[in-house]
Design an enzyme around this catalytic site. Structure first.
Site, mmCIF file in Angstrom:
data_model
loop_
_atom_site.group_PDB
_atom_site.id
_atom_site.type_symbol
_atom_site.label_atom_id
_atom_site.label_comp_id
_atom_site.label_asym_id
_atom_site.label_seq_id
_atom_site.Cartn_x
_atom_site.Cartn_y
_atom_site.Cartn_z
ATOM 1 N N LYS A 47 47.931 49.489 18.868
ATOM 2 C CA LYS A 47 48.598 50.468 18.008
ATOM 3 C C LYS A 47 48.657 51.839 18.682
ATOM 4 O O LYS A 47 47.996 52.790 18.253
ATOM 5 C CB LYS A 47 47.861 50.511 16.661
ATOM 6 N N ARG A 86 40.552 46.424 15.352
ATOM 7 C CA ARG A 86 41.846 46.590 16.006
ATOM 8 C C ARG A 86 41.915 47.929 16.740
ATOM 9 O O ARG A 86 42.470 48.022 17.832
ATOM 10 C CB ARG A 86 42.979 46.457 14.982
ATOM 11 N N GLU A 146 59.110 41.405 15.721
ATOM 12 C CA GLU A 146 58.608 42.127 14.551
ATOM 13 C C GLU A 146 59.742 42.689 13.717
ATOM 14 O O GLU A 146 60.851 42.920 14.208
ATOM 15 C CB GLU A 146 57.746 43.305 14.993
HETATM 16 C C1 LIG Z 1 54.325 47.518 14.568
HETATM 17 C C2 LIG Z 1 53.564 47.092 13.376
HETATM 18 N N1 LIG Z 1 53.512 45.787 13.078
HETATM 19 C C3 LIG Z 1 52.837 45.326 12.018
HETATM 20 C C4 LIG Z 1 52.169 46.201 11.175
HETATM 21 C C5 LIG Z 1 51.418 45.665 10.003
HETATM 22 O O1 LIG Z 1 50.049 45.670 10.263
HETATM 23 P P1 LIG Z 1 48.996 45.780 9.085
HETATM 24 O O2 LIG Z 1 49.212 44.628 8.188
HETATM 25 O O3 LIG Z 1 47.676 45.723 9.750
HETATM 26 O O4 LIG Z 1 49.261 47.075 8.415
HETATM 27 C C6 LIG Z 1 52.200 47.564 11.429
HETATM 28 C C7 LIG Z 1 51.524 48.509 10.547
HETATM 29 O O5 LIG Z 1 50.421 48.865 10.759
HETATM 30 C C8 LIG Z 1 52.904 48.017 12.562
HETATM 31 O O6 LIG Z 1 52.936 49.326 12.838
#
Ligand SMILES: Cc1ncc(COP(=O)(O)O)c(C=O)c1O
Length: 339
Positions: free
Chosen positions: A183, A80, A219
């Site tokens: 991210k 990612r 989200e």
């Molecule tokens: C915007 C956002 N959505 C979803 C997630 C959840 O992702 P993950 O399960 O990979 O931590 C995160 C955290 O990392 C996030 O910052």
């Protein structure tokens, strides 16, 4: 370390002994370096400071029941991070370098990995930033990749207890063809006003809708959303959400326990039909949602009415946590041991 109050840890920054760093200069990555400084020095015209050319990751290391330290889905986080790198015109971090950096950062701070059973973990934060100077809007020529770690408690102070969330329409976190699926810090900057307001108004987080039509759930703040009904795990498919690695893992577990899985648009009205809802992410695994309030219409969606977490959310949570803590078999190869 006996002086750390593991049970009282917040989800916040905690100084540890070392971090690791690697520099990209002249088109190639150099050697991994270890630092004991919490600071980085960089050019004042670095692209990460002005044009948001930066991406980060987040994963956790746990002490298992057997005393071994396990990192959850390290390689997926690396993939990612590289999707973020491509999206922001930064050099990818080779998988081997990513792995080596994470393992080194955890090993050098092994005394900060909370013991089993304290409800805490070691948060691992990789960061990739454009450090080269530019004044025009252009990608940098130089980059830094670093990893720091720190022990953390649960993200939501409620832990695995139901939280309240608020649907908002007057803020978007990310544009449909923007950077929502990677991210980059800018997405988080864009979410701050809505999130802080949600906290002030008594909610754990806000739920963003799709920015174009405002019809579908995107989200749940810094976490993905899921709903459960008719033995089906339903989670939004959207170009502007971050593909959560926890969500990906929960989908696998849902199938494993005989549920159907659907990834598709989730209209707001469908909230009425869910038996259980939750937010999922590295920080909390699952935060069951007991109540969603639509900030505009005032409509209230209620789940786990008597205050209890739904049975399916609990089952999914226990299986995932069990794998992370070495209680359940890791049949998918999600764990990297720190040896
Ligand atoms: C915007 C956002 N959505 C979803 C997630 C959840 O992702 P993950 O399960 O990979 O931590 C995160 C955290 O990392 C996030 O910052």
């Amino acid at each position: 370390m006996s002086s750390i109050d593991w049970k009282g840890l917040p989800f916040g920054y905690f100084k540890t002994d070392y971090n690791v760093r690697c520099y990209y200069i002249d088109g190639k990555w150099g050697e991994l370096e270890v630092s004991d400084s919490e600071y980085i020095t960089m050019h004042m015209a670095a692209t990460c400071l002005h044009y948001g050319q930066e991406a980060f990751e987040g994963m956790k290391a746990f002490t298992g029941k057997d005393g071994k330290v396990r990192i959850f889905r390290l390689d997926e986080n690396g993939k990612r991070m590289n999707r973020s790198a491509v999206g922001l015109m930064m050099p990818e971090v080779p998988a081997e370098l990513f792995r080596k950096a994470i393992l080194k950062a955890v090993k050098m701070n092994i005394k900060y990995v909370p013991p089993y059973g304290e409800g805490a973990s070691l948060y691992v934060r990789p960061l990739l930033i454009g450090t080269g100077a530019q004044v025009g809007v252009k990608p940098a020529k130089e980059y830094m990749f670093m990893v720091f770690v720190g022990p953390v408690g649960p993200y939501f102070k409620e832990g695995f207890n139901p939280v309240k969330m608020q649907i908002v329409r007057d803020y978007d976190r990310a544009a449909p063809l923007g950077t929502g699926s990677i991210k980059v810090g800018g997405n988080y900057a864009a979410s701050l006003r809505a999130s802080e307001r949600a906290h002030d108004e008594g909610y754990a987080s806000c739920i963003f809708l799709d920015a174009k039509e405002k019809k579908y759930i995107d989200e749940a703040g810094p976490a993905n959303f899921f709903g459960i009904k008719n033995n089906t795990y339903i989670t939004p498919d959207s170009v502007s959400i971050l593909p959560s690695i926890t969500n990906m893992s929960l989908r696998t577990i849902a199938e494993e326990i005989g549920m159907k899985v659907e990834r598709r648009h989730v209209p707001v009205e469908e909230l009425e039909t869910f038996e259980e809802c939750g937010a999922c992410g590295t920080a909390a695994v699952i935060s069951p949602i007991c109540k969603i309030v639509d900030r505009d219409s005032g409509k209230v969606y209620q789940y786990c009415k008597d205050g209890h977490v739904g049975p399916i959310s609990e089952k999914l949570y226990n299986r995932l946590k069990g794998i992370q803590e070495g209680i359940e078999e890791d049949k998918y190869g999600w764990i990297t041991f720190v040896e």
